[in-house]
Scaffold this active site. Structure first.
Site, PDB file in Angstrom:
ATOM      1  N   CYS A 191       0.835  -1.207   0.000  1.00 25.92           N
ATOM      2  CA  CYS A 191       0.000   0.000   0.000  1.00 25.92           C
ATOM      3  C   CYS A 191       0.866   1.251   0.000  1.00 25.92           C
ATOM      4  O   CYS A 191       0.595   2.205  -0.730  1.00 25.92           O
ATOM      5  CB  CYS A 191      -0.932  -0.003   1.207  1.00 25.92           C
ATOM      6  SG  CYS A 191      -1.945   1.488   1.359  1.00 25.92           S
ATOM      7  N   CYS A 219      -6.132  -2.026   7.029  1.00 29.45           N
ATOM      8  CA  CYS A 219      -7.155  -0.987   6.909  1.00 29.45           C
ATOM      9  C   CYS A 219      -8.471  -1.507   6.358  1.00 29.45           C
ATOM     10  O   CYS A 219      -9.540  -1.098   6.810  1.00 29.45           O
ATOM     11  CB  CYS A 219      -6.633   0.163   6.049  1.00 29.45           C
ATOM     12  SG  CYS A 219      -6.121  -0.321   4.385  1.00 29.45           S
TER      13      CYS A 219
END
Length: 398
Positions: free
Chosen positions: A124, A226
């Site tokens: 990410c 997340c």
């Protein structure tokens, strides 16, 4: 991948960049990645105090359903907006959910299907926060981006080929240092990034937030992946990958139970295996020793430092060197002597790194001492002093 020339440890003695080192802050536009947390909030405050032109950007990286994750994302956006309103800066929003799915999440699923344990935060950072975000910020006229990561960077320097780069450095707060998660970000991207809280310890960051009456001052730090939010990992993964239950087998070949699917377990794991008392075995904890993909068996044994959990060598691939150049020392007979981590917050481990490919994108690592629970899919990250050299994905160990 290019190899460097004249590599030596002195190349990593550049000083850390402080905000006060950046010239002409009043003419310098910085776009801060605002997550709705205290670290990015204080980063924006520190940049503003240093005289920069500051704007915020809230990234939407996951298309939530109407459950807990949706509520959390909306709360984060509201908190980011409240902080920006409080300190008087604009907040932009951008949706990178498609990029996240294509570049991060599909890889995450593929790794679990292959029996490995990936770290999506690393990908990410590489693909979203320091690529998609940086590219978007440039369209807003940014000279730099900034994030709330607990890491530091060196002053910029120019490589022989003319590329301007910077070293990635450990954060000052050893307990919060996040350089491990940023090792795959290229030095050219680091050169365009500021890390305002990298020179601070967490209590000081919260003190600054309280001093400025920010809504995020006492907000709990986010943990976990997340896109999973507060859900149980197993429940989340079952939505995307079919579970394949199988046998739990001891290290001496005795079947003692059933597992729910190898993807739910990781090497060295103790809790959540589902083994009760076993006949003729001592009342000691059981640990995951191996995932036998060919037979769909979970191999377990007793003893925290079971021999099957210990290894002194590993092979890593998909190497990302921060400088975008493999250190010349890895191609020498002596190898590169440095420190390494095979998981976040692990104490530094002394090792020697040798190239296992012509371009340095694959390496063999020999540790001075045996390592416990080296896990394929996780990252081996290398350091010299305060500088993070880069790292790669652990492929195998012995």
């Amino acid at each position: 991948m290019t190899t460097s020339t004249g590599f030596d440890n002195n190349a990593y003695n550049l000083p850390a960049l402080r905000l006060s080192d950046v010239p002409n802050p009043a003419q310098t536009r910085v776009v801060v990645g605002m997550s709705g947390g205290v670290d990015s909030s204080v980063s924006a405050v520190l940049l503003q105090q240093a005289g920069f032109q500051v704007e915020g950007l809230f990234m939407k990286n996951w298309e939530e359903d109407d459950g807990t994750e949706y509520c959390t994302a909306m709360e984060d956006l509201a908190d980011a907006q409240a902080v920006c309103d409080k300190i008087g800066i604009n907040l932009h929003t951008a949706n990178f959910a498609m990029e996240y799915w294509d570049r991060v999440f599909e890889h995450f699923l593929a790794e679990y299907q292959a029996g490995r344990t990936p770290n999506p935060d690393i990908l990410c950072n590489k693909e979203i926060k320091f690529k998609a975000f940086l590219d978007y910020a440039v369209t807003l006229g940014a000279d730099y981006i900034a994030t709330g990561h607990y890491t530091r960077r060196s002053v910029n320097y120019t490589r022989e080929d003319g590329l301007e780069v910077a070293h990635l450095m450990r954060g000052l707060d050893n307990n919060k240092d996040q350089s491990y998660f940023l090792h795959a970000v290229g030095g050219d991207k680091i050169a365009k990034t500021l890390f305002p809280v990298g020179e601070l310890e967490k209590p000081e960051v919260r003190r600054i937030a309280e001093e400025h009456d920010l809504i995020t001052a006492k907000k709990k730090d986010s943990t976990g992946i997340c896109f999973i939010g507060e859900r149980r990992f197993k429940d989340f993964l079952q939505q995307y990958l079919p579970a394949k239950p199988g046998n739990i087998v001891t290290d001496d070949g005795i079947t003692i139970g059933k597992h729910d699917g190898l993807m739910y377990y990781t090497l060295g794991q103790r809790g959540g295996i589902g083994i009760g008392g076993v006949k003729d075995r001592p009342e000691e904890p059981w640990f995951v020793l191996q995932k036998d993909l060919s037979n769909n068996e979970l191999i377990v044994g007793q003893g925290h430092d079971h021999p099957m959990l210990l290894s002194q060598r590993l092979t890593a691939y998909k190497l990302d060197w921060v400088e975008r150049i493999a250190p010349a020392a890895i191609f020498s007979e002596q190898g590169l002597k440095c420190m390494a981590k095979t998981r976040y917050r692990q104490p530094d481990q002394s090792c020697t790194v040798f190239a296992d490919s012509d371009d340095g994108s694959r390496v063999k690592v020999i540790f001075d001492e045996p390592q416990r629970a080296v896990t394929p899919g996780q990252s081996a990250v290398f350091y010299i002093g305060e500088v993070c050299l880069g790292g790669g994905v652990i492929e195998s160990f012995e």
